[in-house]
Motif scaffolding. Sequence first.
Motif, PDB file in Angstrom:
ATOM      1  N   ALA A  90      -0.390   7.766  -3.943  1.00 24.08           N
ATOM      2  CA  ALA A  90      -0.254   8.862  -3.059  1.00 24.08           C
ATOM      3  C   ALA A  90      -1.804   8.609  -2.420  1.00 24.08           C
ATOM      4  N   SER A  91      -2.590   8.041  -2.658  1.00 20.43           N
ATOM      5  CA  SER A  91      -4.007   7.714  -2.055  1.00 20.43           C
ATOM      6  C   SER A  91      -4.090   6.722  -1.240  1.00 20.43           C
ATOM      7  N   PHE A  92      -2.976   5.919  -0.784  1.00 19.04           N
ATOM      8  CA  PHE A  92      -2.816   4.899   0.051  1.00 19.04           C
ATOM      9  C   PHE A  92      -3.585   3.696  -0.861  1.00 19.04           C
ATOM     10  N   GLY A  93      -3.348   3.736  -2.219  1.00 18.53           N
ATOM     11  CA  GLY A  93      -3.807   2.708  -2.831  1.00 18.53           C
ATOM     12  C   GLY A  93      -2.784   1.303  -2.965  1.00 18.53           C
ATOM     13  N   ARG A  94      -3.431   0.296  -3.354  1.00 15.45           N
ATOM     14  CA  ARG A  94      -2.767  -0.893  -3.688  1.00 15.45           C
ATOM     15  C   ARG A  94      -1.691  -0.955  -4.779  1.00 15.45           C
ATOM     16  N   VAL A  95      -0.590  -0.896  -4.724  1.00 18.97           N
ATOM     17  CA  VAL A  95       0.253  -0.921  -5.785  1.00 18.97           C
ATOM     18  C   VAL A  95       1.436  -1.857  -5.513  1.00 18.97           C
ATOM     19  N   VAL A  96       2.469  -2.196  -6.792  1.00 24.47           N
ATOM     20  CA  VAL A  96       3.381  -3.138  -6.463  1.00 24.47           C
ATOM     21  C   VAL A  96       4.884  -2.142  -6.567  1.00 24.47           C
ATOM     22  N   THR A  97       5.520  -2.353  -5.546  1.00 23.15           N
ATOM     23  CA  THR A  97       6.891  -1.626  -5.328  1.00 23.15           C
ATOM     24  C   THR A  97       7.646  -2.252  -6.587  1.00 23.15           C
ATOM     25  N   ALA A  98       8.335  -1.172  -7.401  1.00 21.31           N
ATOM     26  CA  ALA A  98       8.872  -1.595  -8.447  1.00 21.31           C
ATOM     27  C   ALA A  98      10.049  -0.651  -8.946  1.00 21.31           C
ATOM     28  N   PRO A  99      11.137  -0.676  -8.316  1.00 24.37           N
ATOM     29  CA  PRO A  99      11.430  -1.348  -6.897  1.00 24.37           C
ATOM     30  C   PRO A  99      10.906  -0.758  -5.691  1.00 24.37           C
ATOM     31  N   THR A 100      10.360   0.566  -5.930  1.00 27.07           N
ATOM     32  CA  THR A 100       9.715   1.292  -4.779  1.00 27.07           C
ATOM     33  C   THR A 100       8.424   1.621  -4.851  1.00 27.07           C
ATOM     34  N   ASN A 101       7.838   2.222  -3.848  1.00 22.92           N
ATOM     35  CA  ASN A 101       6.525   2.886  -4.214  1.00 22.92           C
ATOM     36  C   ASN A 101       6.548   4.240  -4.934  1.00 22.92           C
ATOM     37  N   GLY A 144      14.851   0.419   1.922  1.00 24.13           N
ATOM     38  CA  GLY A 144      14.589   0.787   0.571  1.00 24.13           C
ATOM     39  C   GLY A 144      13.784  -0.414  -0.198  1.00 24.13           C
ATOM     40  N   GLY A 145      12.665  -0.013  -0.955  1.00 28.06           N
ATOM     41  CA  GLY A 145      11.982  -1.168  -1.732  1.00 28.06           C
ATOM     42  C   GLY A 145      11.193  -1.956  -0.711  1.00 28.06           C
ATOM     43  N   GLY A 146      10.924  -1.576   0.448  1.00 27.71           N
ATOM     44  CA  GLY A 146      10.050  -2.527   1.310  1.00 27.71           C
ATOM     45  C   GLY A 146      10.972  -3.358   2.003  1.00 27.71           C
ATOM     46  N   PHE A 147      12.420  -3.515   1.919  1.00 30.16           N
ATOM     47  CA  PHE A 147      13.408  -4.225   2.524  1.00 30.16           C
ATOM     48  C   PHE A 147      13.584  -3.854   4.230  1.00 30.16           C
ATOM     49  N   VAL A 148      13.678  -4.530   4.902  1.00 32.33           N
ATOM     50  CA  VAL A 148      13.844  -4.108   6.455  1.00 32.33           C
ATOM     51  C   VAL A 148      14.823  -5.156   7.149  1.00 32.33           C
ATOM     52  N   VAL A 149      15.876  -4.536   7.879  1.00 35.87           N
ATOM     53  CA  VAL A 149      16.727  -4.990   8.429  1.00 35.87           C
ATOM     54  C   VAL A 149      16.700  -4.595   9.941  1.00 35.87           C
ATOM     55  N   LYS A 150      16.674  -5.723  10.823  1.00 33.29           N
ATOM     56  CA  LYS A 150      16.590  -5.548  12.171  1.00 33.29           C
ATOM     57  C   LYS A 150      18.166  -5.377  12.978  1.00 33.29           C
ATOM     58  N   ILE A 201       0.775  -1.091  -0.111  1.00 32.01           N
ATOM     59  CA  ILE A 201       0.131   0.144   0.221  1.00 32.01           C
ATOM     60  C   ILE A 201       0.902   1.134   0.020  1.00 32.01           C
ATOM     61  N   GLY A 202       0.667   2.520  -0.776  1.00 32.68           N
ATOM     62  CA  GLY A 202       1.298   3.476  -0.901  1.00 32.68           C
ATOM     63  C   GLY A 202       1.147   4.215   0.316  1.00 32.68           C
ATOM     64  N   PRO A 203       1.967   5.444   0.327  1.00 32.95           N
ATOM     65  CA  PRO A 203       2.719   5.959  -0.664  1.00 32.95           C
ATOM     66  C   PRO A 203       3.981   5.709  -0.793  1.00 32.95           C
ATOM     67  N   SER A 204       4.433   5.025   0.139  1.00 29.43           N
ATOM     68  CA  SER A 204       6.207   4.931  -0.114  1.00 29.43           C
ATOM     69  C   SER A 204       6.495   3.620   0.607  1.00 29.43           C
ATOM     70  N   SER A 205       7.535   2.928  -0.381  1.00 31.34           N
ATOM     71  CA  SER A 205       7.979   1.447   0.352  1.00 31.34           C
ATOM     72  C   SER A 205       8.928   1.718   1.390  1.00 31.34           C
ATOM     73  N   SER A 206      10.030   2.655   1.294  1.00 35.29           N
ATOM     74  CA  SER A 206      10.743   2.753   2.548  1.00 35.29           C
ATOM     75  C   SER A 206      10.230   3.375   3.826  1.00 35.29           C
TER      76      SER A 206
END
Length: 475
Positions: free
Chosen positions: A292-303, A151-157, A16-21
């Motif tokens: 930008a409207s909290f819509g469903r998207v595909v990160t490609a490679p980011t939102n 970036g791109g929805g990747f998360v590191v603990k 979901i948007g607006p940002s993958s990061s």
Amino acid sequence: MIKEQISVFDIFKIGIGPSSSHTLGPWRAAQQFTASLNQQGLIDRVETIKILLYGSLAKTGKGHGTDVAILLGLSGADPVTFDVDAVTPTFEAIQKERKLKLAGDLEIDFDYENDLLFLFAESLPFHPNAVTFQAFLSNGKAFSETYYSIGGGFVVKEGEDNSQKPQVDLPFPVEKAKELLHWCLSTGLKVSEIVLENELAWRPEAETKMRILQHFAVMRDCIYRGCHTTGFLPGGLNVARRAFPLNKRLMAKSEYQDYTSWVEAIRKGGNGFNYILDWVSCFALAVNEENASFGRVVTAPTNGAAGVIPAVLQYFITFCDGYEEDKIIQFIACASEVGSIFKKGATISAAMGGCQAEIGVSSAMAAAALTECLGGSQRQVLMAAEIAMEHHLGLTCDPIGGLVQIPCIERNTMGAIKAITASQLALQSNPDKAKVSLDAVVNTMWETALDMNAKYKETSDGGLATNIPISLPEC
């Protein structure tokens, strides 16, 4: 050192948007934190939670919906399946009622103003996008974890690295473009075929293809929905949606009932340069207005760059007769490998590298994929990616008001057009005589990222963000 292994579904993620990061990554971090509480047997003991946002997450967090994403993630919602129409009402209910259902079950007190802190002046050294979760327990103790959205929805603990991820035996390991080219030339396989062979190490081929088509379905539906939704984007900038009126003007009196008949009507409308150019822009606008409207998207490679690849793929489908499942799979598989090379050799995070890391990378991915699908050689595929990125080097990230709207949405149209141009140039060129390699451009992008002033890296501290006077409503 164990090398990073990246799947097609690491580069392309449904969210979901607006940002993958700043949206998807923090959402996943919140989910991981609740999972940690469960694994430690602590979730039933939680009385209150505090969230600390650092650096770039703090500075543009509200504009990018970081606060929304984290609270939904802590509440047990998943960005792949959660009803996009329920995003804002759920967030507002948590604020108003001052209650949070942790993991969708345990109700705890939560005061938005005091329990979610935007630490604008503080940054953690590992990455600008950092969030710390603190759970205060009934026994007087606390449990804390810090996550980085890289970036791109990747998360590191914090305390973990990629070497702790499960490793697989890839038949064609790739870190750099020259290695990818080696495998292609020694086997005769296309870039997309190398990708699909590697994906077999994770899952059966049928499953990979099915999932790729599921991701395409989200892209397709996002374009169609964006072209048929009117109004203004949320956030206070009062940006009017443009895909809707552009679609309406271009379609004129054409009649259609669904996506398939819509595409057919577009095809019948003509093939002139201006007509095609307008449609590519319309496709990209549609996706990023949804984003930008909290819509469903595909990160490609980011939102923030989610519109480039769908727009170029839709161009291929509509104007190059590419509406075949195998071609769509080929396109997305090829694009993913180029995105993977940029992530391994540089970054796909605007907070680390500016917008060259998002729009630039997505344009390179799209250019490569289009070139392969149009019959280009492996060398021409890599050349197209190089050309596209070469002309995005140094692009800053300066979102006005911290929103993924200005200049972000229009930049997707530019990235899509540049991708098509780069593909055409590569297809008409002899790649053996190329002076610049894709690896050289990846290295240059990373050096440029390191040299770039921090105010141009998704902080809204420079560029257009400080030169355009705005007045946003109080959050």
